[in-house]
Design a protein around this motif. Structure first.
Motif, mmCIF file in Angstrom:
data_model
loop_
_atom_site.group_PDB
_atom_site.id
_atom_site.type_symbol
_atom_site.label_atom_id
_atom_site.label_comp_id
_atom_site.label_asym_id
_atom_site.label_seq_id
_atom_site.Cartn_x
_atom_site.Cartn_y
_atom_site.Cartn_z
ATOM 1 N N ALA A 44 0.839 -1.205 0.000
ATOM 2 C CA ALA A 44 0.000 0.000 0.000
ATOM 3 C C ALA A 44 0.865 1.243 0.000
ATOM 4 N N ILE A 45 0.345 2.282 -0.621
ATOM 5 C CA ILE A 45 0.914 3.633 -0.536
ATOM 6 C C ILE A 45 -0.144 4.504 0.106
ATOM 7 N N THR A 46 0.218 5.154 1.223
ATOM 8 C CA THR A 46 -0.732 6.019 1.927
ATOM 9 C C THR A 46 -0.246 7.457 1.880
ATOM 10 N N LEU A 47 -1.198 8.373 1.878
ATOM 11 C CA LEU A 47 -0.905 9.806 1.958
ATOM 12 C C LEU A 47 -1.863 10.441 2.944
ATOM 13 N N LEU A 63 -5.155 -6.064 -2.268
ATOM 14 C CA LEU A 63 -6.181 -5.684 -1.297
ATOM 15 C C LEU A 63 -7.503 -5.461 -2.021
ATOM 16 N N SER A 64 -8.600 -5.791 -1.358
ATOM 17 C CA SER A 64 -9.921 -5.588 -1.941
ATOM 18 C C SER A 64 -10.309 -4.121 -1.878
ATOM 19 N N ARG A 65 -11.270 -3.742 -2.715
ATOM 20 C CA ARG A 65 -11.732 -2.356 -2.729
ATOM 21 C C ARG A 65 -12.345 -1.960 -1.403
ATOM 22 N N GLN A 66 -13.080 -2.894 -0.767
ATOM 23 C CA GLN A 66 -13.697 -2.579 0.525
ATOM 24 C C GLN A 66 -12.644 -2.274 1.580
ATOM 25 N N VAL A 67 -11.548 -3.031 1.590
ATOM 26 C CA VAL A 67 -10.464 -2.791 2.547
ATOM 27 C C VAL A 67 -9.819 -1.440 2.307
ATOM 28 N N VAL A 68 -9.563 -1.142 1.058
ATOM 29 C CA VAL A 68 -8.912 0.135 0.709
ATOM 30 C C VAL A 68 -9.770 1.312 1.132
ATOM 31 N N ARG A 104 -5.103 -4.231 9.486
ATOM 32 C CA ARG A 104 -6.392 -3.700 9.015
ATOM 33 C C ARG A 104 -6.696 -4.144 7.594
ATOM 34 N N THR A 105 -5.674 -4.570 6.881
ATOM 35 C CA THR A 105 -5.905 -5.059 5.520
ATOM 36 C C THR A 105 -6.280 -6.534 5.499
ATOM 37 N N GLY A 106 -6.132 -7.248 6.647
ATOM 38 C CA GLY A 106 -6.517 -8.657 6.722
ATOM 39 C C GLY A 106 -5.520 -9.616 6.131
#
Length: 513
Positions: A44-47, A63-68, A104-106
């Protein structure tokens, strides 16, 4: 990852991905390249979100869209939050043994019955401050070079940070340019509002009425008037008071373009249409799509161009030079000319059908000599305009200068008056423009104090006497030779000599040279 070549290859590919587009579209590609290189299971890339200040995922891998959409990390919360808060990288060799790993991403729950995972998380810096993170979850290997892999991810994170910075600068510049564009359009609308047009004379009141009637419609308008009367200003007023005000206003000076260029300027061209046509070019009609096209000096168009213009007015479509595909346009046309088009039609120099297409709504601008009541208003307007632009403290115009301007016939109309006022402002030393500050063309003999006090008969008699004296001097007093010089008879010469009281004998001792 022990060998150098795969590392460099990975960084080069990440650089190419980031250079290929904006951060929103290039980040997923860059993350995918890193994932392949590390054999990552997720990433993941977070900002930072500007409003809440928490970290959100802007690009993901595995990762699934719901997780993102659901995942958020507050500053100091979990490994991602700690990395952003501290600005330091965190490496977890065995995720199952790290209590700070929130999962949190499972990804950990998915792998618990299978192999152990390792987790890398490095900060993304913007202007020296951690504003995001780059993280990867990879299969655990005891022989993994954790330090080397961390440095590789830190280099990649630096490239991501630079990409974000560039994207934000571009977005900031785009927003600034949009704001400037909106401001300029607002200023143009205000500048060309009817109330800002100068003139209160009866002929101009009629012009204002016609502009107000024409502006809300899409009707083709033909503006007639001498050169310098303000036809372009009226065209602007029609456009910026119309529903098309937010769309382009494109001007074409038909008289300033050579005949062999006018068609390519109006209609554009395709590659190969002529020798230097290497790529497609849009014409003025396409550039004005949705807005207004102003054809100044339309009476100068060649017959061939008149035919194409007629088709555009009728069909609302045309072909570029060298093209066969019709191009449809939505353009309002405003044309202007200082020529008498009706006479040009009768003489065969202008197409009659095109004239009727253009002359749907006619506006005639009177010459300045027919609106003398506006001369002082216009002069004051130009004095204020150029005093401000040239930094001069000029406040008024003297009575003698006003009399001189009112007495002048202004063949160049408003444009000539504007030029005169700019010159007067420049040469004026004080706060008042006087008659001697105006150009010599306005300096009449009466107003400048050089008017002749003699009558026409007296002036002609003096001129005749000078001619006789010059001829007698050249002939050294010989009347016959003097008569030949003046191409007259000796009898008439003698009569004129006696009339003016001349003595030819006085000239016998002189010479012509």
């Amino acid at each position: 990852m022990a060998q150098e070549s795969p590392v460099l290859t990975c960084l080069v590919e990440v650089g190419h991905a980031l250079a290929a587009g904006e951060s929103r579209s290039s980040f997923p590609k860059a993350l995918q390249i890193l994932g392949v290189s590390f054999e990552a299971l997720s990433g993941a890339i977070t900002l930072a979100e500007e409003e809440q200040g928490s970290q959100r995922i802007v690009a993901s891998l595995g990762l699934s869209r719901q997780v993102v959409e659901r995942a958020r990390y507050k500053a100091g919360e979990g490994i991602t939050g700690r990395v952003v808060k501290s600005g330091k990288a965190v490496v977890v060799p065995r995720v199952s043994q790290e209590p700070l790993f929130l999962d949190r991403t499972g990804i950990l729950r998915q792998q618990r019955k299978r192999a152990e995972l390792s987790f890398f998380c490095v900060p993304i810096f913007l202007d020296g401050r951690a504003e995001g993170s780059l993280s990867l979850a990879v299969p655990y290997r005891a022989d993994r070079d954790f330090d080397g892999d961390t440095k590789l991810l830190q280099i990649a994170a630096s490239m991501l940070g630079l990409s974000v910075k560039v994207a934000r600068l571009v977005a900031s510049d785009r927003e600034r340019l949009l704001d400037e564009n909106r401001q300029l359009r607002l200023e143009l609308r205000e500048r060309y509002e009817l109330r800002n047009l100068v003139g209160n004379s009866h002929p101009m009141q009629r012009v204002y009425e016609l502009v107000a009637q024409a502006a809300p419609a899409n009707t083709t308008v033909l503006i007639l008037g001498e050169s310098g009367t303000g036809k372009e200003l009226v065209a602007h007023a029609i456009h910026y008071n119309s529903p098309r005000a937010e769309r382009p206003f494109i001007k074409v000076s038909c008289g300033a373009l050579p005949e062999n260029l006018i068609e390519s300027e109006l209609f554009g061209y395709e590659p190969g249409a002529f020798t230097d046509a290497r790529r497609q070019k849009q014409g003025r009609f396409e550039l004005a799509h949705g807005g207004t096209l102003f054809l100044d000096e339309v009476g100068e168009l060649s017959p061939a161009t008149q035919v194409k213009l007629l088709r555009v007015l009728q069909e609302r479509e045309f072909e570029r030079l060298g093209g066969v595909t019709p191009v449809k346009v939505d353009v309002r046309l405003i044309a202007a000319t200082n020529r008498n088009l009706e006479s040009a039609v009768q003489e065969g120099r202008f197409r009659e059908d095109l004239f009727y297409r253009l002359n749907v709504f006619e506006i005639f601008l009177p010459p300045l000599r027919e609106r003398q009541a506006d001369i002082l208003l216009l002069a004051d307007h130009f004095v204020e305009k150029y005093a401000g632009s040239h930094g001069k403290d000029v406040r008024r115009i003297s009575t003698s200068a006003i009399d001189m301007m009112v007495a002048y016939h202004w063949p160049g109309n408003v444009r000539e008056l504007e030029n005169c006022m700019e010159r007067a402002v420049l040469v004026c030393e004080g706060g008042v423009i006087h008659a001697h500050h105006l150009p010599p063309t306005l300096q009449t003999a009466e107003l400048s104090g050089t008017a002749s006090a003699t009558s026409l008969a007296e002036a002609m008699a003096a001129f005749e006497k000078d001619l006789l004296q010059d001829a007698l001097k050249s002939a050294r007093g010989n009347r016959a030779r003097a008569a030949r010089f003046l191409q007259t008879t000796e009898r008439i010469l003698n009569y004129k000599v006696q009339k003016h009281g001349l003595e030819p004998e006085r000239f016998r001792g002189g010479g012509s040279g």
